[in-house]
Design a protein around this motif. Structure first.
Motif, PDB file in Angstrom:
ATOM      1  N   ARG A 161      72.077  87.238 -32.698  1.00 23.91           N
ATOM      2  CA  ARG A 161      72.533  86.992 -31.322  1.00 23.91           C
ATOM      3  C   ARG A 161      73.864  87.686 -31.058  1.00 23.91           C
ATOM      4  O   ARG A 161      74.040  88.343 -30.028  1.00 23.91           O
ATOM      5  CB  ARG A 161      72.674  85.485 -31.099  1.00 23.91           C
ATOM      6  N   ASP A 179      78.296  78.153 -33.363  1.00 26.42           N
ATOM      7  CA  ASP A 179      77.812  78.028 -31.992  1.00 26.42           C
ATOM      8  C   ASP A 179      76.356  78.473 -32.006  1.00 26.42           C
ATOM      9  O   ASP A 179      76.053  79.626 -32.316  1.00 26.42           O
ATOM     10  CB  ASP A 179      78.652  78.925 -31.080  1.00 26.42           C
ATOM     11  N   ARG A 228      74.167  78.345 -29.419  1.00 26.17           N
ATOM     12  CA  ARG A 228      73.603  78.616 -28.098  1.00 26.17           C
ATOM     13  C   ARG A 228      72.786  79.904 -28.108  1.00 26.17           C
ATOM     14  O   ARG A 228      73.194  80.910 -28.676  1.00 26.17           O
ATOM     15  CB  ARG A 228      74.709  78.705 -27.059  1.00 26.17           C
ATOM     16  N   GLY A 229      71.629  79.840 -27.458  1.00 20.21           N
ATOM     17  CA  GLY A 229      70.782  81.018 -27.343  1.00 20.21           C
ATOM     18  C   GLY A 229      69.776  81.190 -28.458  1.00 20.21           C
ATOM     19  O   GLY A 229      68.967  82.124 -28.424  1.00 20.21           O
ATOM     20  N   ARG A 288      73.648  69.596 -33.746  1.00 22.29           N
ATOM     21  CA  ARG A 288      74.428  70.700 -33.193  1.00 22.29           C
ATOM     22  C   ARG A 288      73.548  71.578 -32.308  1.00 22.29           C
ATOM     23  O   ARG A 288      73.965  72.027 -31.220  1.00 22.29           O
ATOM     24  CB  ARG A 288      75.042  71.526 -34.331  1.00 22.29           C
ATOM     25  N   ASP A 300      73.876  72.294 -28.260  1.00 23.02           N
ATOM     26  CA  ASP A 300      74.016  73.666 -27.777  1.00 23.02           C
ATOM     27  C   ASP A 300      72.797  74.130 -26.977  1.00 23.02           C
ATOM     28  O   ASP A 300      72.580  75.329 -26.800  1.00 23.02           O
ATOM     29  CB  ASP A 300      74.257  74.612 -28.954  1.00 23.02           C
ATOM     30  N   GLU A 301      71.991  73.171 -26.519  1.00 22.85           N
ATOM     31  CA  GLU A 301      70.857  73.444 -25.621  1.00 22.85           C
ATOM     32  C   GLU A 301      69.739  74.238 -26.301  1.00 22.85           C
ATOM     33  O   GLU A 301      69.008  74.995 -25.652  1.00 22.85           O
ATOM     34  CB  GLU A 301      71.322  74.193 -24.361  1.00 22.85           C
ATOM     35  N   VAL A 302      69.590  74.064 -27.609  1.00 26.23           N
ATOM     36  CA  VAL A 302      68.489  74.677 -28.341  1.00 26.23           C
ATOM     37  C   VAL A 302      67.357  73.655 -28.443  1.00 26.23           C
ATOM     38  O   VAL A 302      67.595  72.479 -28.751  1.00 26.23           O
ATOM     39  CB  VAL A 302      68.931  75.112 -29.751  1.00 26.23           C
TER      40      VAL A 302
END
Length: 316
Positions: A157, A222, A224-225, A249, A253-255
């Motif tokens: 990423r 992090d 995210r993504g 976590r 982090d919207e996973v």
């Protein structure tokens, strides 16, 4: 799923012979012997090279389409190879119907952090550059290999590469600070590890570097993504909190993440396929997740408007 099976697996680990003061070569040979399982008749294997590193391609008779699994073996970043885990990887891919490439990433102490992460990222990039579409690519790994999966996704990423369709991690080692509460609460339940044994893997891998670096301990990264994740662990392992905190976590982090903790089984219990019902059930679950992720990735790519954004955008 019987108590007798779980007790037999626990006893197998607790009664394993221990060689006093083994050399590194003896540790590696013993690890290979302990994990050795034959390939099933419907899976073929051949040696190859990926991103300049040796690798093992595993192709099940059930493979259909272009889906590909990139696999990272466990072994504390010190032990193991694609060969030690070939039987395990083969069981996963024959269930998922996917071809796999298992990477022989560099090991410590000869090659400390970040060599393994560099190799994981290079292999991921090489598959994409070789024509594997990200929506048809999934990753999996156990123990240190599970931590390496997450670190590779983060590194990919950050390098601007598209994410794969999904990833499965089995009992992932994600905190080399050894900071999880289960390091204490599960010390009697775990039949395999002690804190000192885990530290003996972390020390040569880190070679004096900060253990809390996100690519060394991705529980602090992090996330995210990242793509959808399936995290599996046993309740009888010191590294239980590595899996639980990773999932927490990821969720924060919207996973999209699924955490599955199987009761009263040890670290990477999936290695006991054929002898432990939980192991076969967990491999079936992981295989469904991987094949479903690839299928969903293909469908999303078909539905994506020409020139639209997404994980496969900009790739042929």
């Amino acid at each position: 799923m019987t108590r007798q099976q779980r007790e037999a697996v626990d006893a197998l680990h607790r009664n394993a012979p221990v060689r006093p003061n083994p050399t590194l070569a003896e540790r590696r040979a013993g690890f290979a012997l302990a994990l050795s399982r034959p390939l099933p008749d419907d899976v073929t294997a051949h040696e190859t090279v990926l991103a300049g590193r040796p690798a093992l391609d595993l192709t099940p008779a059930t493979a259909a389409g272009r889906g590909r699994l990139l696999h990272f073996h466990g072994g504390g970043y010190v032990l193991g190879s694609p060969g030690t885990h070939a039987g395990f990887t083969a069981q996963l891919v024959r269930r998922a119907g996917l071809r796999a490439t298992s990477l022989d990433y560099r090991l410590a102490p000869e090659h400390p952090f970040p060599a393994a992460v560099d190799d994981g990222l290079a292999a991921y990039r090489a598959l994409l550059d070789g024509g594997v579409r990200p929506e048809e690519l999934v990753l999996a790994g156990d123990s240190a290999g599970g931590g390496l999966v997450v670190a590779t996704l983060v590194a990919a990423r950050d390098a601007g590469l598209p994410q794969p369709a999904g990833a499965v991690v089995f009992s992932p080692w994600t905190d080399l600070t050894l900071g999880g509460q289960s390091m204490s609460t599960k010390k009697d339940a775990d039949p395999i590890f002690t804190r000192e044994a885990l530290q003996a893997f972390a020390t040569p891998y880190l070679a004096g570097q900060d253990p809390a670096q996100p690519l060394a301990s991705p529980v602090y990264a992090d996330l995210r993504g990242l793509p959808p994740l399936l995290v599996q662990a046993g309740s009888n392992e010191l590294l239980l909190d590595d899996a639980v905190r990773l999932a927490g976590r990821a969720a924060a982090d919207e996973v999209e993440v699924t955490l599955r903790v199987w009761p009263q089984v040890p670290h990477v219990f999936q290695n006991h396929f054929g002898h432990l019902d939980e192991a076969d059930a967990a491999l079936d679950e992981a295989a469904r997740f991987l094949s479903t992720s690839v299928r969903a990735g293909r469908e999303a790519e078909v539905e994506r408007p020409l020139g639209g954004e997404g994980p496969g955008a900009g790739r042929p």
